[in-house]
Design a protein around this motif. Structure first.
Motif, PDB file in Angstrom:
ATOM      1  N   ARG A   1       0.823  -1.205   0.000  1.00 46.39           N
ATOM      2  CA  ARG A   1       0.000   0.000   0.000  1.00 46.39           C
ATOM      3  C   ARG A   1       0.859   1.259   0.000  1.00 46.39           C
ATOM      4  O   ARG A   1       0.526   2.253  -0.676  1.00 46.39           O
ATOM      5  CB  ARG A   1      -0.933   0.005   1.215  1.00 46.39           C
ATOM      6  CG  ARG A   1      -1.805   1.258   1.317  1.00 46.39           C
ATOM      7  CD  ARG A   1      -2.638   1.485   0.073  1.00 46.39           C
ATOM      8  NE  ARG A   1      -3.389   2.746   0.141  1.00 46.39           N
ATOM      9  CZ  ARG A   1      -3.697   3.467  -0.915  1.00 46.39           C
ATOM     10  NH1 ARG A   1      -3.326   3.092  -2.128  1.00 46.39           N
ATOM     11  NH2 ARG A   1      -4.387   4.590  -0.773  1.00 46.39           N
ATOM     12  N   THR A   2       1.979   1.243   0.716  1.00 42.00           N
ATOM     13  CA  THR A   2       2.857   2.413   0.714  1.00 42.00           C
ATOM     14  C   THR A   2       3.530   2.576  -0.647  1.00 42.00           C
ATOM     15  O   THR A   2       3.785   3.710  -1.082  1.00 42.00           O
ATOM     16  CB  THR A   2       3.904   2.300   1.829  1.00 42.00           C
ATOM     17  OG1 THR A   2       3.234   2.067   3.068  1.00 42.00           O
ATOM     18  CG2 THR A   2       4.733   3.565   1.949  1.00 42.00           C
TER      19      THR A   2
ATOM     20  N   VAL B   1       1.265   4.596  -2.538  1.00 40.48           N
ATOM     21  CA  VAL B   1       1.388   6.012  -2.180  1.00 40.48           C
ATOM     22  C   VAL B   1       2.579   6.631  -2.903  1.00 40.48           C
ATOM     23  O   VAL B   1       2.488   7.745  -3.442  1.00 40.48           O
ATOM     24  CB  VAL B   1       1.529   6.177  -0.655  1.00 40.48           C
ATOM     25  CG1 VAL B   1       1.818   7.630  -0.292  1.00 40.48           C
ATOM     26  CG2 VAL B   1       0.268   5.701   0.056  1.00 40.48           C
TER      27      VAL B   1
ATOM     28  N   ASN C   1       5.396   2.782   7.338  1.00 37.44           N
ATOM     29  CA  ASN C   1       4.308   2.660   6.368  1.00 37.44           C
ATOM     30  C   ASN C   1       3.044   3.348   6.860  1.00 37.44           C
ATOM     31  O   ASN C   1       2.387   4.078   6.122  1.00 37.44           O
ATOM     32  CB  ASN C   1       4.037   1.180   6.098  1.00 37.44           C
ATOM     33  CG  ASN C   1       5.147   0.518   5.324  1.00 37.44           C
ATOM     34  OD1 ASN C   1       5.184   0.538   4.109  1.00 37.44           O
ATOM     35  ND2 ASN C   1       6.093  -0.079   6.034  1.00 37.44           N
ATOM     36  N   THR C   2       2.707   3.124   8.117  1.00 34.26           N
ATOM     37  CA  THR C   2       1.525   3.761   8.678  1.00 34.26           C
ATOM     38  C   THR C   2       1.695   5.273   8.694  1.00 34.26           C
ATOM     39  O   THR C   2       0.755   6.025   8.401  1.00 34.26           O
ATOM     40  CB  THR C   2       1.246   3.228  10.091  1.00 34.26           C
ATOM     41  OG1 THR C   2       1.117   1.805  10.036  1.00 34.26           O
ATOM     42  CG2 THR C   2      -0.026   3.811  10.667  1.00 34.26           C
TER      43      THR C   2
ATOM     44  N   GLN D   1       1.321   6.822   5.204  1.00 35.06           N
ATOM     45  CA  GLN D   1      -0.094   6.830   4.841  1.00 35.06           C
ATOM     46  C   GLN D   1      -0.881   7.865   5.643  1.00 35.06           C
ATOM     47  O   GLN D   1      -1.865   8.420   5.147  1.00 35.06           O
ATOM     48  CB  GLN D   1      -0.669   5.430   5.014  1.00 35.06           C
ATOM     49  CG  GLN D   1      -0.112   4.442   3.991  1.00 35.06           C
ATOM     50  CD  GLN D   1      -0.514   3.016   4.263  1.00 35.06           C
ATOM     51  OE1 GLN D   1      -1.667   2.722   4.547  1.00 35.06           O
ATOM     52  NE2 GLN D   1       0.451   2.108   4.189  1.00 35.06           N
TER      53      GLN D   1
ATOM     54  N   HIS E   1      -0.390  10.943   3.633  1.00 36.47           N
ATOM     55  CA  HIS E   1      -1.177  10.898   2.400  1.00 36.47           C
ATOM     56  C   HIS E   1      -2.642  11.239   2.676  1.00 36.47           C
ATOM     57  O   HIS E   1      -3.325  11.825   1.826  1.00 36.47           O
ATOM     58  CB  HIS E   1      -1.054   9.496   1.799  1.00 36.47           C
ATOM     59  CG  HIS E   1      -1.348   9.422   0.338  1.00 36.47           C
ATOM     60  ND1 HIS E   1      -2.102   8.414  -0.223  1.00 36.47           N
ATOM     61  CD2 HIS E   1      -0.965  10.212  -0.697  1.00 36.47           C
ATOM     62  CE1 HIS E   1      -2.178   8.583  -1.516  1.00 36.47           C
ATOM     63  NE2 HIS E   1      -1.496   9.674  -1.833  1.00 36.47           N
ATOM     64  N   ASN E   2      -3.132  10.880   3.839  1.00 33.29           N
ATOM     65  CA  ASN E   2      -4.498  11.198   4.235  1.00 33.29           C
ATOM     66  C   ASN E   2      -4.636  12.664   4.611  1.00 33.29           C
ATOM     67  O   ASN E   2      -5.649  13.310   4.308  1.00 33.29           O
ATOM     68  CB  ASN E   2      -4.900  10.302   5.409  1.00 33.29           C
ATOM     69  CG  ASN E   2      -6.330  10.485   5.870  1.00 33.29           C
ATOM     70  OD1 ASN E   2      -6.662  11.481   6.516  1.00 33.29           O
ATOM     71  ND2 ASN E   2      -7.188   9.530   5.557  1.00 33.29           N
TER      72      ASN E   2
ATOM     73  N   ARG F   1      -7.576   7.763  10.657  1.00 36.70           N
ATOM     74  CA  ARG F   1      -6.248   7.178  10.791  1.00 36.70           C
ATOM     75  C   ARG F   1      -5.954   6.580  12.161  1.00 36.70           C
ATOM     76  O   ARG F   1      -5.172   5.630  12.273  1.00 36.70           O
ATOM     77  CB  ARG F   1      -5.183   8.234  10.469  1.00 36.70           C
ATOM     78  CG  ARG F   1      -5.150   8.669   9.015  1.00 36.70           C
ATOM     79  CD  ARG F   1      -4.947   7.518   8.062  1.00 36.70           C
ATOM     80  NE  ARG F   1      -3.678   6.815   8.339  1.00 36.70           N
ATOM     81  CZ  ARG F   1      -3.333   5.666   7.782  1.00 36.70           C
ATOM     82  NH1 ARG F   1      -4.159   5.032   6.958  1.00 36.70           N
ATOM     83  NH2 ARG F   1      -2.179   5.113   8.064  1.00 36.70           N
TER      84      ARG F   1
ATOM     85  N   ARG G   1     -10.407   1.411  -0.268  1.00 36.75           N
ATOM     86  CA  ARG G   1      -9.312   1.701  -1.204  1.00 36.75           C
ATOM     87  C   ARG G   1      -9.785   1.379  -2.620  1.00 36.75           C
ATOM     88  O   ARG G   1     -10.368   0.328  -2.879  1.00 36.75           O
ATOM     89  CB  ARG G   1      -8.104   0.858  -0.837  1.00 36.75           C
ATOM     90  CG  ARG G   1      -7.020   0.777  -1.907  1.00 36.75           C
ATOM     91  CD  ARG G   1      -5.925  -0.200  -1.510  1.00 36.75           C
ATOM     92  NE  ARG G   1      -5.172  -0.650  -2.669  1.00 36.75           N
ATOM     93  CZ  ARG G   1      -5.495  -1.710  -3.391  1.00 36.75           C
ATOM     94  NH1 ARG G   1      -6.550  -2.448  -3.080  1.00 36.75           N
ATOM     95  NH2 ARG G   1      -4.750  -2.064  -4.426  1.00 36.75           N
TER      96      ARG G   1
ATOM     97  N   ASP H   1      -6.297  10.589  -2.001  1.00 41.78           N
ATOM     98  CA  ASP H   1      -5.482   9.552  -1.357  1.00 41.78           C
ATOM     99  C   ASP H   1      -5.850   8.151  -1.824  1.00 41.78           C
ATOM    100  O   ASP H   1      -5.421   7.163  -1.227  1.00 41.78           O
ATOM    101  CB  ASP H   1      -5.587   9.650   0.166  1.00 41.78           C
ATOM    102  CG  ASP H   1      -7.014   9.508   0.681  1.00 41.78           C
ATOM    103  OD1 ASP H   1      -7.942   9.333  -0.133  1.00 41.78           O
ATOM    104  OD2 ASP H   1      -7.209   9.575   1.912  1.00 41.78           O
TER     105      ASP H   1
END
Length: 523
Positions: free
Chosen positions: A67-68, A71, A317-318, A321, A324-325, A349, A409, A495
């Motif tokens: 997922r990252t 991003v 990673n978290t 993200q 990104h949010n 988040r 997503r 995002d």
């Protein structure tokens, strides 16, 4: 300290506060850099402050989840990340004269709809270098040696006092400044959790003579003295991890190359020699979560909001993200959207971080007795199933398709009618905009009539398919992935999450929720 502001002419009350910048980001690790990059490409003015005098040199967080990677794709860095990184080697567990090998990380299933099915091995310094170069390419940069010592806010601005006495003002301040966050402390936000001072691990970036680079080596040792060495891409470096057992805490105090080489040789044998140390650190398991992500104009991101064990490659990673949010929401509010949009950042988040904290802690416990079953990483770590469904921007009663809900997503898929610049859906999503996808002729007409505000993130409109009954395998795959069975307009947030599902009504129009930006003018 009270923030000082100058005034000028403004439209609301004849005065408008002047600030140095729109957003001050405190902390220039990968999270602060990612947020800065996202904001700068949106035309938001940013000052990025870093207390240290130079770039971070350590490998520390080295796993980039699928997922990252998506991003990074949105930020235009997917290819550069792949070129700088590499595939994770299989795990090699050394048990006396035998080595047990297995693949530690699972591949994402084809149904995930991602071009990035595997975890990428990319040291933290390399991730930061890619993001920093992209920030600089857009004309911004990092202010090194700028240590924030006080942060305050008033109704319409924030102030950051630096150690040298300078005072910077901005509309918002984001703390991406790690577990000891100055911004979080200034905001008075509790950081709930624990730190285990009896459990320590020495992390070292070094060369290791006599050790092959085809495995991530693990040497289980009795009484919590295990050692591991993961080959890093792009040279002869390994990230070496040496557990320090309870009662052996003094061992972690001497991080000279001689002491580290001696400790390594004593743990794994004289046939291997550690040398040329470029970075070392002592890790203590921290498991903490901020009680809130926002206090007025002060916001938290990454480790300032949540700290994890290193197991499962989840922390960086978290945090990326998170950025990104948050980035597009800051842009929208600065452009005139309701301030409450920023409240959705925490609402979306913080539950993700809470879930990740539990999973990374569970995986870290598996390191105490290393064996394949307890070390294998699966689909939970990929973070591809994160959804904001049921949150403030994705109410549970909103329309959905047969496969997607608002807040989910948006998966990737090949375009049935590719162009030279767009082969896949992700090619349409890439960039700082909203995306309206039309499925069916009536949806295409309705999409062309959608009102959209001139300020804030723009809307790009695409007719993906002018029918909802497939005629080719690619069309069937796309319609199945998105669950399309009738003429529908689907709004994708900047995002990459579904912002709205809007079936075309009897009038041939669609209605999108006014949740994301300033009021739209009629076209």
């Amino acid at each position: 300290m009270n923030a000082q502001a100058t005034t000028g002419i403004g439209p609301d009350n004849d005065t408008d506060t002047h600030t140095d910048t729109d957003v001050i980001v405190v902390g220039a690790g990968p999270v602060g850099l990612a947020l800065t990059l996202d904001l700068v490409r949106r035309g938001v003015s940013v000052r990025l402050l870093e207390r240290d005098g130079a770039r971070f040199e350590g490998s520390r967080a080295k796993g980039i989840q699928p997922r990252t990677r998506e991003v990074l794709d949105d930020l235009g860095l997917a290819d550069a990340a792949l070129a700088a990184g590499g595939a994770y080697p299989p795990m090699g567990l050394h048990l006396g004269p035998w080595t047990t090998a297995w693949q530690m990380h699972a591949t994402a299933p084809e149904t995930a709809g991602t071009p990035y099915a595997d975890l990428l091995l990319l040291p933290q310094y390399a991730t930061a270098d890619l993001l920093r170069a992209a920030v600089e390419h857009l004309g911004a940069g990092v202010e090194y040696g700028a240590r924030a010592v006080a942060v305050t806010q008033e109704d319409d601005l924030c102030a950051v006092r630096l150690h040298d006495g300078r005072l910077l003002t901005g509309r918002y301040v984001v703390g991406a400044d790690g577990g000891g966050s100055t911004v979080r402390k200034a905001a008075g936000i509790a950081f709930e959790g624990s730190t285990d001072e009896t459990d320590r691990m020495i992390l070292v970036d070094a060369a290791v003579d006599g050790l092959g680079r085809d495995h991530w080596h693990v040497w289980p040792r009795a009484r919590g003295r295990s050692v591991a060495a993961c080959p890093l891409p792009g040279g002869d470096r390994f990230q070496v991890m040496i557990k320090v057992r309870p009662g052996e805490a003094d061992t972690s105090e001497d991080l000279t190359e001689t002491a580290l080489a001696t400790l390594f040789r004593r743990r794994v044998g004289r046939s291997l020699a550690l040398r040329d140390v470029s970075w070392s650190s002592v890790f203590r398991p921290n498991v903490r979560l901020a009680a809130r992500y926002r206090h007025g104009r002060l916001l938290l991101c990454g480790d300032a909001a949540h700290v994890h064990t290193p197991a499962g490659a989840q922390g960086l990673n978290t945090g990326v993200q998170d950025a990104h949010n948050l980035g597009w929401k800051l842009q929208q509010v600065l452009a005139g959207a309701a301030d409450s949009l920023l409240d959705s950042y925490e609402a979306e988040r913080r539950p993700v971080a809470a879930r990740v904290l539990g999973r990374s802690t569970e995986l870290y416990e598996g390191l105490r007795r290393p064996r394949p079953g307890r070390l294998t990483r699966g689909h939970d770590e990929h973070q591809l199933d994160i959804s904001y469904f049921g949150g403030p921007l994705a109410p549970a009663d909103t329309p959905r398709t047969a496969a997607l809900r608002c807040g989910d997503r948006a998966p990737d898929a090949p375009l049935p009618q590719p162009t030279p610049t767009a082969q896949r859906l992700f090619d349409l999503y890439r960039g700082p905009h909203f995306t309206a996808l039309a499925f069916g002729d009536r949806a295409a007409t309705a999409t062309g009539r959608l009102p959209w505000p001139a300020a804030g993130a723009p809307l790009r409109r695409h007719t993906v398919l002018n029918r909802t009954t497939p005629r080719t395998p690619d069309e069937e795959a796309l319609l199945t992935a998105y669950g399309i069975t009738e003429d529908t307009v689907l709004l994708v947030r900047p995002d990459g999450h579904v912002g709205a599902v809007a079936p075309v009504d009897r009038t041939g129009d669609v209605r999108l929720p006014a949740l994301f930006g300033p009021p739209a003018a009629d076209r």
